[in-house]
Design an enzyme around this catalytic site. Structure first.
Site, PDB file in Angstrom:
ATOM      1  N   GLU A 181       1.097  -1.588   0.205  1.00 17.73           N
ATOM      2  CA  GLU A 181       0.056   0.040   0.363  1.00 17.73           C
ATOM      3  C   GLU A 181       0.743   1.338   0.126  1.00 17.73           C
ATOM      4  O   GLU A 181       0.480   2.046   0.561  1.00 17.73           O
ATOM      5  CB  GLU A 181      -0.806   0.329   1.562  1.00 17.73           C
TER       6      GLU A 181
HETATM    7  C1  LIG Z   1       3.033  -9.992   0.480  1.00 15.49           C
HETATM    8  C2  LIG Z   1       2.942  -8.871  -0.688  1.00 15.49           C
HETATM    9  C3  LIG Z   1       1.315  -8.465  -1.390  1.00 15.49           C
HETATM   10  C4  LIG Z   1       1.473  -7.339  -1.983  1.00 15.49           C
HETATM   11  N1  LIG Z   1      -0.105  -7.015  -3.054  1.00 15.49           N
HETATM   12  C5  LIG Z   1       0.404  -6.469  -3.632  1.00 15.49           C
HETATM   13  C6  LIG Z   1      -1.225  -5.456  -4.575  1.00 15.49           C
HETATM   14  O1  LIG Z   1      -2.007  -6.584  -3.975  1.00 15.49           O
HETATM   15  N2  LIG Z   1      -1.496  -5.286  -5.271  1.00 15.49           N
HETATM   16  C7  LIG Z   1      -0.455  -4.264  -5.385  1.00 15.49           C
HETATM   17  O2  LIG Z   1      -0.313  -3.320  -6.406  1.00 15.49           O
HETATM   18  N3  LIG Z   1       0.966  -4.503  -5.280  1.00 15.49           N
HETATM   19  C8  LIG Z   1       0.824  -5.632  -4.054  1.00 15.49           C
HETATM   20  N4  LIG Z   1       2.730  -5.932  -4.164  1.00 15.49           N
HETATM   21  C9  LIG Z   1       3.635  -4.876  -4.427  1.00 15.49           C
HETATM   22  C10 LIG Z   1       4.223  -3.970  -3.313  1.00 15.49           C
HETATM   23  O3  LIG Z   1       3.437  -3.134  -3.238  1.00 15.49           O
HETATM   24  C11 LIG Z   1       5.876  -3.485  -3.685  1.00 15.49           C
HETATM   25  O4  LIG Z   1       6.049  -4.741  -3.107  1.00 15.49           O
HETATM   26  C12 LIG Z   1       5.733  -2.033  -2.616  1.00 15.49           C
HETATM   27  O5  LIG Z   1       5.402  -0.991  -3.311  1.00 15.49           O
HETATM   28  C13 LIG Z   1       6.893  -1.813  -3.083  1.00 15.49           C
HETATM   29  O6  LIG Z   1       7.655  -1.782  -4.388  1.00 15.49           O
HETATM   30  P1  LIG Z   1       9.006  -2.869  -4.421  1.00 15.49           P
HETATM   31  O7  LIG Z   1       8.455  -4.051  -3.979  1.00 15.49           O
HETATM   32  O8  LIG Z   1       8.996  -2.079  -6.034  1.00 15.49           O
HETATM   33  O9  LIG Z   1       9.965  -1.542  -3.513  1.00 15.49           O
HETATM   34  P2  LIG Z   1      11.128  -0.624  -4.083  1.00 15.49           P
HETATM   35  O10 LIG Z   1      10.324   0.362  -5.123  1.00 15.49           O
HETATM   36  O11 LIG Z   1      12.016  -1.390  -5.165  1.00 15.49           O
HETATM   37  O12 LIG Z   1      11.347  -0.349  -3.053  1.00 15.49           O
HETATM   38  C14 LIG Z   1      12.589  -0.817  -2.114  1.00 15.49           C
HETATM   39  C15 LIG Z   1      12.899   0.653  -1.132  1.00 15.49           C
HETATM   40  O13 LIG Z   1      13.657   1.451  -1.633  1.00 15.49           O
HETATM   41  C16 LIG Z   1      12.767   2.433  -1.267  1.00 15.49           C
HETATM   42  N5  LIG Z   1      12.497   3.251  -2.008  1.00 15.49           N
HETATM   43  C17 LIG Z   1      11.734   3.328  -3.268  1.00 15.49           C
HETATM   44  N6  LIG Z   1      10.870   4.658  -4.174  1.00 15.49           N
HETATM   45  C18 LIG Z   1      11.824   4.981  -3.221  1.00 15.49           C
HETATM   46  C19 LIG Z   1      11.902   6.569  -3.686  1.00 15.49           C
HETATM   47  N7  LIG Z   1      10.728   7.213  -4.518  1.00 15.49           N
HETATM   48  N8  LIG Z   1      12.649   7.293  -2.633  1.00 15.49           N
HETATM   49  C20 LIG Z   1      12.676   6.646  -1.213  1.00 15.49           C
HETATM   50  N9  LIG Z   1      12.590   5.628  -1.086  1.00 15.49           N
HETATM   51  C21 LIG Z   1      12.378   4.868  -2.292  1.00 15.49           C
HETATM   52  C22 LIG Z   1      11.163   1.738  -0.941  1.00 15.49           C
HETATM   53  O14 LIG Z   1      11.515   2.440   0.174  1.00 15.49           O
HETATM   54  C23 LIG Z   1      11.826   0.686  -0.649  1.00 15.49           C
HETATM   55  O15 LIG Z   1      11.948   0.708   1.095  1.00 15.49           O
HETATM   56  C24 LIG Z   1       2.719  -7.154  -2.788  1.00 15.49           C
HETATM   57  C25 LIG Z   1       4.258  -7.140  -2.152  1.00 15.49           C
HETATM   58  C26 LIG Z   1       3.739  -8.603  -1.103  1.00 15.49           C
HETATM   59  C27 LIG Z   1       5.082  -8.386  -0.495  1.00 15.49           C
END
Ligand SMILES: Cc1cc2nc3c(=O)[nH]c(=O)nc-3n(C[C@H](O)[C@H](O)[C@H](O)COP(=O)(O)OP(=O)(O)OC[C@H]3O[C@@H](n4cnc5c(N)ncnc54)[C@H](O)[C@@H]3O)c2cc1C
Length: 371
Positions: A181
């Site tokens: 979220e």
């Molecule tokens: C069990 C599970 C269920 C999920 N369910 C859903 C779902 O139902 N629908 C859906 O759409 N998604 C879902 N997700 C996806 C989830 O929303 C994403 O994993 C989350 O938004 C983080 O994105 P990412 O994994 O690509 O991490 P990244 O974007 O790669 O982030 C890695 C780290 O970098 C930081 N970061 C990234 N960008 C920035 C920035 N611009 N500035 C500062 N810090 C930054 C983040 O805060 C984090 O600490 C789910 C994930 C999991 C694990």
């Protein structure tokens, strides 16, 4: 459409054709629905985290009452009482903020429906209006759950680490809430960004109050009137916390202007100050209402929770504020802002150890989270 390796359980949609009759909303405007759904999702995530936190807190009390060390239940030890009370205080605070935001969204929704909007668009519109609050709830709710569960693991000791006991599962389940979220970093950045954008669009008056704070800094400080009326101190402290935010955020906007978005460490500090202030104000408003209906005596523990929580939040605000000021300025300006911060983060002493002992006593006697 491609499905990635099943071990990751991720589904990717690429060049996926959607039949016309299955299109939701307007083509090209899906992001608007998605963003607003996220607002509701964030508030709901906080409510789910609250439920989990209460359950874990009750399990922690039950275990602490039964586990004996040195011939005593561990709930008799001050170190454990502190943990139990702190679990309860943070749960009560996030619950207060959730009630507050839910009420605000519900009122706005009814107002929009009275203006002729459909239920669906009123719900989305109301959530958009309180998008900042929803982001605050998401961050605070997931972090309360993580704290409560982490202390739950600690109270269970070695059994906290064992899959035969409930904390092991709670620990792993809790952690995702800070990631999905919108990660908590993104929600912190979003919250500050939305506030500043609303100010720039003229929807929110930040400049007026910021100027008043500047003026106040030049004047003689308020030394208080020594009056001990219930919540007078906490009310003043919360009002001052807002002034500290205006002072620091105002300075950040003036210093960095269009490049502020690149100063993420600073924005994180400002977001934390805003979150802590919102939470402190929420618990205060709730307990003021409670006292008005049930009386002071019946709410003694909720009053303890409020003064302890506000005390801790204003200290945290002071640390965040100092880090922000020291990153932004030097010399006379730095000295003046640090003096202002000291003035705006002052609170009359609170015996938080005694307050936490009283709160823990009630929990231990009830053998659950009782508030
Ligand atoms: C069990 C599970 C269920 C999920 N369910 C859903 C779902 O139902 N629908 C859906 O759409 N998604 C879902 N997700 C996806 C989830 O929303 C994403 O994993 C989350 O938004 C983080 O994105 P990412 O994994 O690509 O991490 P990244 O974007 O790669 O982030 C890695 C780290 O970098 C930081 N970061 C990234 N960008 C920035 C920035 N611009 N500035 C500062 N810090 C930054 C983040 O805060 C984090 O600490 C789910 C994930 C999991 C694990």
């Amino acid at each position: 459409m491609g499905i990635k390796g099943s071990s990751t359980r991720q589904v990717f949609f690429m060049d996926c054709k959607v039949p016309v009759e299955n299109v939701l909303g307007e083509i090209g405007k899906g992001h608007l629905i998605a963003f607003n759904i996220l607002n509701i999702g964030r508030a709901k995530l906080a409510a789910a985290a609250l439920g989990g936190s209460k359950q874990v807190c009750t399990q922690s009390v039950e275990y602490a009452n039964t586990r004996e060390q040195f011939k005593l239940p561990i709930s008799k030890f001050g170190a454990i009482k502190h943990k139990l009370a702190e679990q309860a205080i943070r749960i009560f605070a996030i619950e207060s903020a959730i009630y507050r935001v839910s009420g605000l969204i519900e009122n706005k929704e009814e107002e929009m429906m009275a203006d002729g909007k459909s239920f669906e668009s009123a719900l989305l519109g109301a959530a958009e209006e309180y998008a900042v609050e929803c982001a605050i709830l998401k961050v605070a709710g997931s972090e309360v759950l993580d704290f409560v569960v982490d202390e739950g693991v600690q109270i269970y000791g070695g059994y906290g680490y064992s899959a035969d006991f409930p904390m092991d599962r709670a620990y792993s389940d809790s952690r995702i809430n800070r990631i999905f979220e919108g990660t908590n970093e993104i929600n912190r950045l979003l919250a500050v960004d939305m506030i500043l954008k609303r100010a720039m669009k003229g929807e929110l008056d930040l400049m007026g109050p910021a100027m008043s704070v500047q003026k106040e800094l030049m004047g003689i400080p308020d030394f208080g009137n020594g009056n001990n009326k219930l919540f007078e101190e906490e009310t003043k402290v919360v009002a001052n916390m807002k002034k500290a935010i205006l002072m620091i955020a105002g300075t950040a906007v003036q210093k960095y202007m269009m490049t502020l978005a690149k100063e993420q460490e600073l924005l994180m500090r400002i977001a934390d100050m805003a979150i802590d202030t919102y939470m402190a104000e929420s618990i205060l408003l709730r307990v003021q209402k409670l006292v008005a209906t049930k009386g002071e005596e019946a709410c003694a523990l909720q009053i303890d929770m409020t003064s302890t929580y506000v005390n801790d939040m204003v200290d945290r605000l002071n640390v965040n504020g100092k880090n922000a000021i020291n990153a932004m300025c030097e010399g006379d300006e730095q000295r003046m802002l640090l003096m202002g911060l000291k003035r705006f983060s002052k609170m009359a002493p609170v015996n938080t150890i005694a307050a936490r002992r009283r709160i823990a006593k009630a929990m231990i006697e009830a053998n659950k989270y009782p508030f």
